[in-house]
Write an enzyme that holds these catalytic residues in place. Structure first.
Site, PDB file in Angstrom:
ATOM      1  N   SER A 336       0.832  -1.195   0.000  1.00 26.48           N
ATOM      2  CA  SER A 336       0.000   0.000   0.000  1.00 26.48           C
ATOM      3  C   SER A 336       0.880   1.264   0.000  1.00 26.48           C
ATOM      4  O   SER A 336       1.808   1.365  -0.784  1.00 26.48           O
ATOM      5  CB  SER A 336      -0.952  -0.047   1.198  1.00 26.48           C
ATOM      6  OG  SER A 336      -2.002   0.863   1.069  1.00 26.48           O
ATOM      7  N   ASP A 450      -5.786  -3.503  -2.740  1.00 25.20           N
ATOM      8  CA  ASP A 450      -4.760  -3.086  -1.781  1.00 25.20           C
ATOM      9  C   ASP A 450      -4.065  -4.277  -1.132  1.00 25.20           C
ATOM     10  O   ASP A 450      -4.707  -5.214  -0.657  1.00 25.20           O
ATOM     11  CB  ASP A 450      -5.426  -2.218  -0.704  1.00 25.20           C
ATOM     12  CG  ASP A 450      -4.428  -1.363   0.051  1.00 25.20           C
ATOM     13  OD1 ASP A 450      -3.442  -1.922   0.563  1.00 25.20           O
ATOM     14  OD2 ASP A 450      -4.634  -0.141   0.123  1.00 25.20           O
TER      15      ASP A 450
END
Length: 589
Positions: A336, A450
């Protein structure tokens, strides 16, 4: 069966196997390079002892690439932990080169151990030493014999290897570089050289075809050296390096001119050579040679950065502290927002440039205010995509100066996905695509979101990439959102007029925190993989408060300085293996 020459070392265990072989209870057999001694899950009904050759230990988790755990040298047993515990083997053991092995049935070993308690004591001591040194990462000992061969357009190999060897010597190890002059040496000569040096580096030039074949059969790990500016070869001959290639033990070094700018054409080399790892070196650059020396000796530093929304700004401060203290960074990766900061390191950004770019991309205005009708996500994701292109362009991951990875979550396969090649912005766009907040990324028919969803702190991925210490920075621990952060606005109109909408509605905090909150199992796994775990105090930095840059950076800087101050040894030496001169009599030889 014919009597064998003396075993590699005079220990109680070696004497036991020799005696049992003479009596006919222990069998002796040859295992060709690439042959499997045993698989994970098989019954541990025999204890093995390596007389000659070299064995590799591998773990292969479902959905992941095989992880190289270490090597077993002549004079060492194999399978002893599972045999003593009465459990199935937990790893796969393969011959890295032609090997000679003794095998003793479990019942015979236990009977012999009762007669000579010294055998069991010696085996127990070895298990304890291995456990202490590996800290859960390596089942075998570290590789110490490396080969270097040219691939494609000829590159002078010996000067490169000599520079690496000099830096290994500066670390306090004994090392020798062996060239084609040893091509006709007997097998015993190689064994003696490897026994009396901490590291042996075999170098083969382009014209030394026979010697190159010898090198490929003689080493724990092979490095191919290519000229970055040249066209990659169409067909690379794998034999006799096939066993190493099959188990991801062949790396690629691309050589660049002195003072060269960023690499530009590395992707073709990846396609041609299929290396386990790719390294870049500039000719006569001592920093690059020192980095490769750290990689070989297990003193390279891997830096893992967790996701965490705006809290990931803390990574910028932590990196600044590492640079101030002179701690090298050799491998980088993250999930991320942590992957974005890591990518900046790979691009070669200075502290000032990283500060400027992060501020421009995320602090000056919210990256998540292109609100969309929530058919797929709450935002269109266009601002994030545009800002990634602005700062990373069309750079390929293979063209970064440092080995890099980013982790995304593959909703199609149900496993996390490691990005180590391809276009950098594509990997970054996938790893920050928080479900419900940003539209997912797609790769063919697969849906990527993600990385925080499945692996927010990918220390395990870094552990598989190199042998050296790992620094992990986790910004998700501690108190995060509160009831106030998710309270429904009293007035939607006032909420819009105040500008608070640019951070996204409170549901954004819920989604981001739900994806990044660590479980107890995750924390335990991280502690096992990481040598230096840094957890900045992020109190007061809300996960979607993109303007909280300065306090987050300060928290990361302070936490890293405090962590380094607590160390009693340099980070590079946290996993230092003893040299022969430091531990004569206690090495696993």
């Amino acid at each position: 069966m014919a009597r064998l020459p003396d075993l590699p070392n005079d220990t109680a265990l070696a004497q036991l196997f020799f005696a049992e072989q003479v009596e006919g209870d222990a069998t002796w057999f040859s295992l060709p390079g690439g042959g499997v001694l045993f698989e994970a899950g098989e019954e541990a009904d025999q204890l093995y002892f390596l007389r000659a050759g070299r064995l590799g230990v591998f773990r292969h988790d479902e959905g992941q690439e095989p992880e190289f755990l270490g090597v077993i040298r002549p004079g060492e047993p194999a399978g002893e932990m599972s045999l003593l515990a009465g459990t199935a083997h937990s790893a796969r053991v393969v011959a890295l080169r032609d090997s000679e092995i003794f095998a003793l049935p479990r019942e015979m070993f236990l009977e012999a151990a009762e007669e000579d308690p010294g055998v069991m004591l010696e085996l127990a001591q070895l298990v304890v030493r291995r456990t202490r040194r590996t800290k859960g990462r390596q089942a075998g000992s570290e590789p110490s014999v490396y080969g270097f061969v040219t691939v494609g357009e000829a590159v002078p190999v010996r000067p490169v290897v000599d520079r690496i060897a000099r830096h290994i010597m500066r670390q306090g190890y004994s090392v020798t570089v062996v060239g084609a002059e040893a091509a006709t040496a007997p097998t015993e000569w190689y064994s003696e050289v490897e026994r009396t040096h901490d590291f042996v580096l075999y170098a083969a030039e382009g014209e030394d075809l026979g010697w190159r074949a010898v090198v490929a059969r003689q080493v724990d790990r092979l490095f191919r050296i290519g000229k970055a500016a040249s066209r990659p070869p169409q067909n690379i001959v794998l034999h006799p390096a096939q066993p190493l290639q099959a188990h991801q033990l062949v790396d690629l070094i691309l050589m660049h001119p002195r003072g060269a700018g960023a690499p530009r054409t590395s992707e073709g080399w990846l396609t041609a050579a299929h290396p386990a790892r790719l390294f870049h070196m500039r000719r006569d650059d001592e920093d690059d040679a020192a980095r490769m020396a750290r990689v070989l000796t297990g003193q390279s530093i891997g830096l893992v950065l967790s996701g965490g929304g705006a809290r990931a700004y803390a990574h910028v401060g932590a990196v600044r502290a590492l640079r101030e203290r002179g701690v090298p960074i050799d491998f980088i990766g993250g999930s991320s927002m942590g992957a974005i900061v890591a990518a900046g390191l790979g691009m070669g950004w200075s502290d000032a440039e990283a500060d400027r770019r992060i501020r421009e991309a995320f602090v000056a205005s919210s990256p998540l205010d292109d609100i969309a009708f929530p058919l797929i996500a709450m935002t269109r994701g266009d601002k994030v995509r545009d800002r990634l292109f602005e700062h990373f362009g069309d750079t390929r991951i293979s063209d970064l100066w440092l080995p890099f990875f980013a982790v995304s979550s593959n909703l199609t396969t149900g496993a996390y996905q490691v990005h180590r090649s391809g276009r950098l912005v594509d990997a970054l766009r996938a790893t920050i695509a928080l479900p419900g907040v940003m539209p997912p990324a797609t790769q063919g028919d697969e849906v990527l979101v993600d990385g925080a969803v499945l692996n927010n702190f990918p220390a395990d991925v870094m552990s598989a990439m190199h042998l050296g210490p790992i620094i992990g920075i986790d910004v998700t621990r501690g108190r995060s959102i509160t009831a106030k952060d998710v309270a429904r606005p009293d007035s939607v109109l006032r909420w819009i007029l105040s500008g608070a909408w640019r951070q996204g509605p409170p549901i954004v905090s819920l989604l981001m925190r739900a994806a990044t909150v660590p479980t107890g199992r995750d924390l335990r796994a991280a502690r096992e993989s990481v040598d230096l775990l840094v957890t900045p105090d992020m109190t007061g930095v809300e996960i979607r408060n993109w303007e909280a840059y300065d306090p987050a950076v300060a928290a990361g800087y302070a936490a890293m300085i405090a962590a380094l101050d607590r160390l009693e040894t340099p980070v590079t030496e946290l996993r230092r293996r003893p040299a022969i001169s430091e531990a004569s009599g206690s090495r696993w030889r």
